[in-house]
Design a protein around this motif. Structure first.
Motif, PDB file in Angstrom:
ATOM      1  N   GLN A  30      -6.303   8.700  -7.804  1.00 17.94           N
ATOM      2  CA  GLN A  30      -6.943   8.626  -6.500  1.00 17.94           C
ATOM      3  C   GLN A  30      -8.225   7.815  -6.559  1.00 17.94           C
ATOM      4  O   GLN A  30      -8.627   7.194  -5.581  1.00 17.94           O
ATOM      5  N   GLY A  35     -12.974   8.161  -1.706  1.00 19.07           N
ATOM      6  CA  GLY A  35     -12.811   6.719  -1.747  1.00 19.07           C
ATOM      7  C   GLY A  35     -11.731   6.184  -0.829  1.00 19.07           C
ATOM      8  O   GLY A  35     -11.668   4.976  -0.604  1.00 19.07           O
ATOM      9  N   SER A  36     -10.871   7.051  -0.313  1.00 16.28           N
ATOM     10  CA  SER A  36      -9.778   6.607   0.541  1.00 16.28           C
ATOM     11  C   SER A  36     -10.124   6.848   2.002  1.00 16.28           C
ATOM     12  O   SER A  36     -10.501   7.947   2.399  1.00 16.28           O
ATOM     13  N   ARG A  38      -7.957   6.623   4.376  1.00 18.68           N
ATOM     14  CA  ARG A  38      -6.790   7.217   5.036  1.00 18.68           C
ATOM     15  C   ARG A  38      -6.629   8.653   4.570  1.00 18.68           C
ATOM     16  O   ARG A  38      -6.859   8.970   3.398  1.00 18.68           O
ATOM     17  N   TRP A  39      -6.220   9.515   5.471  1.00 22.48           N
ATOM     18  CA  TRP A  39      -6.181  10.944   5.170  1.00 22.48           C
ATOM     19  C   TRP A  39      -5.209  11.620   6.135  1.00 22.48           C
ATOM     20  O   TRP A  39      -4.780  11.057   7.139  1.00 22.48           O
ATOM     21  N   ARG A  48      -1.911  12.645   3.063  1.00 13.37           N
ATOM     22  CA  ARG A  48      -2.872  12.423   1.992  1.00 13.37           C
ATOM     23  C   ARG A  48      -4.016  13.412   2.126  1.00 13.37           C
ATOM     24  O   ARG A  48      -4.526  13.665   3.221  1.00 13.37           O
ATOM     25  N   TRP A 330      -2.777  14.504  -4.603  1.00 10.79           N
ATOM     26  CA  TRP A 330      -3.455  13.815  -3.510  1.00 10.79           C
ATOM     27  C   TRP A 330      -2.522  13.418  -2.373  1.00 10.79           C
ATOM     28  O   TRP A 330      -2.958  13.294  -1.233  1.00 10.79           O
ATOM     29  N   GLU A 331      -1.249  13.217  -2.671  1.00  8.98           N
ATOM     30  CA  GLU A 331      -0.323  12.805  -1.626  1.00  8.98           C
ATOM     31  C   GLU A 331       0.970  13.594  -1.729  1.00  8.98           C
ATOM     32  O   GLU A 331       1.349  14.047  -2.817  1.00  8.98           O
ATOM     33  N   ASN A 544      -8.983   6.476  10.950  1.00 11.76           N
ATOM     34  CA  ASN A 544      -8.021   6.860   9.908  1.00 11.76           C
ATOM     35  C   ASN A 544      -7.183   5.623   9.611  1.00 11.76           C
ATOM     36  O   ASN A 544      -6.126   5.420  10.191  1.00 11.76           O
TER      37      ASN A 544
END
Length: 545
Positions: A30, A35-36, A38-39, A48, A330-331, A544
């Motif tokens: 991750q 850091g991402s 998108r969620w 995610r 994480w996903e 997002n």
């Protein structure tokens, strides 16, 4: 009542085109926490973590039919104990709160005192039993409380105190197959001893003489009791080394003997230590753990959905490694398809007869100084003095929502100013509960209007210090805060809602007193109880991508 704005308890979330279907991955894949951009629901059959990148702390969750309900601690915010609903465990909306009046707990939680930052309503548990919903929770200063309702939306019964003693937290009820009730909780002031009681038949009392200590370790709390396939399970967390880890014991009887403890997941500091939540069976018949991440930052303690794998009769949380310990995931694949994309914070046009459940006041508000009926379609905030001058942490009737860690947010309000009076301040603010001396960065900031000698001026503030910028002759102003993944907010003003002028840039949102930053609306007048502003709606856009 702005045209085109709706009264949702949820938020329209802007999403980019769908990416390839998600698959499970390990924490190190991750990258850095947060850091991402998108969620949650990715729109491609996958999700995610975190599914709620905002301050949804101390979670518990249950399934009732095809619906899932979760609760989250609210500390000094009112109404207290947020209640969320979902059909797929990823998309959640706020349906209400269990505690409409915090003064049922203590007068220290009222606008007249405001003395419970970092305290107030801590973790609790929600259960469905005998046709009713039951919520039990603790406050560190006052003890354990309970309430119940026929529907999660309420109305909830007045609070009843089960235990009137300081130093307790992280409680949960449990009803056995014969209807007998039990209650578990941690006495953190006495070495984190975990106690088990029998409950009275009214489910509001603890049976005298039934109290016994069933476990104790370093930091042992986050208690839940479950019964799966005839076996009793005691879920809890404890501190091992530098990390908090999730543990479990089991027994053939609620009275024990209990097995040795079994660790369910690696302590994962890089993933900010998921450690408190609820185990539920998903709509796909797989098992899941809906949890907060125990280490907070400027966006608070976020929520993730982790798979549960049953290994030798133990619910291992996350992806099991070769040793049978769970690792961060994480996903994953959505537990169900077809639900709309929802989020428990969002816009409000103030068109309803009550505030949308997305809102929480900072402390119990002064009820005679705000209104939705004085001018239908508007929120009216009246001016009255705070407890400490212009210190926004001591100003009553500040109406708030949680900030979100995502790829681009804006919180915009339109204020009508004709009702302002001399001495009155009104505007949009960010704050955390920690004073500057206890935080590495400033903890409050605002942009708004002040009225002096019959004239209005744009002003900004940082930690109680106010700066007057320039006159404002118009009767309307738009105020906006925008921030991104870096947690730095820019406050801006506009005369038309289209062209915004930054007036305070780079304000660092912060963490303090167990809470992330909030965005809020305020009005106060240290000179006299006079003046008001009418707020025509709030547009809360959350990215997002």
């Amino acid at each position: 009542m702005i045209l085109g704005w709706r009264y949702p308890c949820v938020l329209s979330v802007f999403l980019a085109a769908a990416v390839a279907p998600a698959s499970h991955c390990r924490a190190e894949q991750q990258g850095a926490w947060g850091g991402s951009a998108r969620w949650g629901d990715l729109g491609n059959g996958g999700y995610r973590n975190p599914v709620l990148p905002a301050d949804y702390s101390d979670l518990d969750a249950i399934r009732v039919g095809d619906d899932y309900y979760a609760i989250s601690s609210t500390f000094q915010f009112s109404p207290g104990m947020a209640i969320l609903r979902s059909r797929d465990l990823v998309n959640w909306s706020t349906v209400g709160h269990a505690v409409p009046d915090l003064t049922q707990i203590s007068p220290e939680l009222d606008w007249t005192r405001m003395n419970r930052y970092g305290r107030g309503i801590w973790a609790g548990a929600i259960r469905h039993h005998a046709g009713r919903y039951w919520i039990y929770f603790g406050t560190p200063d006052e003890g354990y409380f309970m309430t119940s309702a026929e529907r999660p939306e309420g109305p909830w019964t007045p609070l009843h105190q089960l235990l009137g003693s300081a130093g307790w937290d992280d409680c949960a009820p449990f009803w056995d197959d014969d209807g007998k009730g039990y209650f578990i909780g941690t006495n953190f002031s006495d070495g984190y001893k975990i106690h088990l009681w029998e409950m009275g038949p009214d489910n509001k009392s603890l049976v005298p003489g039934s109290n016994r200590v069933i476990y104790q370790s370093k930091g042992s709390e986050a208690n839940k009791l479950y019964k799966f396939n005839g076996t009793y399970y005691h879920f809890f967390s404890e501190v091992q080394g530098d990390a908090r880890v999730m543990m479990m014991r089991r027994a053939g009887s609620i009275h024990g003997p209990w097995s040795d403890k079994r660790q369910l997941m690696h302590g994962d500091i890089a993933a900010r230590q998921p450690n408190q939540g609820g185990i539920v069976q998903g709509p796909d018949n797989n098992w899941y753990f809906f949890t907060h991440h125990g280490d907070g930052d400027w966006a608070g303690r976020a929520a993730s959905l982790l798979p549960v794998h049953w290994v030798d009769g133990w619910p291992v949380i996350g992806q099991p490694d070769q040793a049978g310990l769970g690792t961060m995931v994480w996903e994953g694949k959505m537990p169900a398809q077809g639900s709309p994309r929802l989020f428990p914070q969002g816009s409000d046009g103030f068109d309803a007869g009550a505030l949308a459940p997305v809102w929480e006041w900072n402390y119990q508000p002064r009820m005679d100084k705000w209104s939705l009926s004085a001018r239908p379609g508007f929120l009216r905030l009246q001016g009255f003095a705070g407890l400490d001058g212009g210190n926004l942490l001591k100003v009553g009737n500040v109406l708030t929502q949680r900030v979100v860690r995502a790829g681009g947010q804006s919180f915009t309000a339109r204020l009508e100013l004709k009702g302002m009076a001399d001495g009155q301040h009104a505007g949009l603010a960010h704050f955390t509960a920690q004073p500057r001396s206890g935080n590495p960065a400033e903890s409050t900031a605002s942009a708004g209007i002040v009225m002096v000698d019959g004239k209005r001026y744009v002003e900004i503030s940082r930690d109680g210090g106010y700066t007057r910028l320039r006159p404002w002759t118009r009767d309307t102003i738009w105020l906006r805060s925008s921030w991104g993944m870096d947690g730095k907010a820019t406050l801006a003003v506009s005369a038309d809602g289209k062209r915004f002028e930054p007036v305070l840039a780079g304000f660092p949102l912060t963490w303090g007193a167990y809470r992330g930053s909030r965005a809020g609306l305020f009005s106060f007048n240290p000179v006299a109880e006079r003046g008001y502003v009418d707020i025509d709606g709030v547009d809360y856009t959350i990215g997002n991508r």
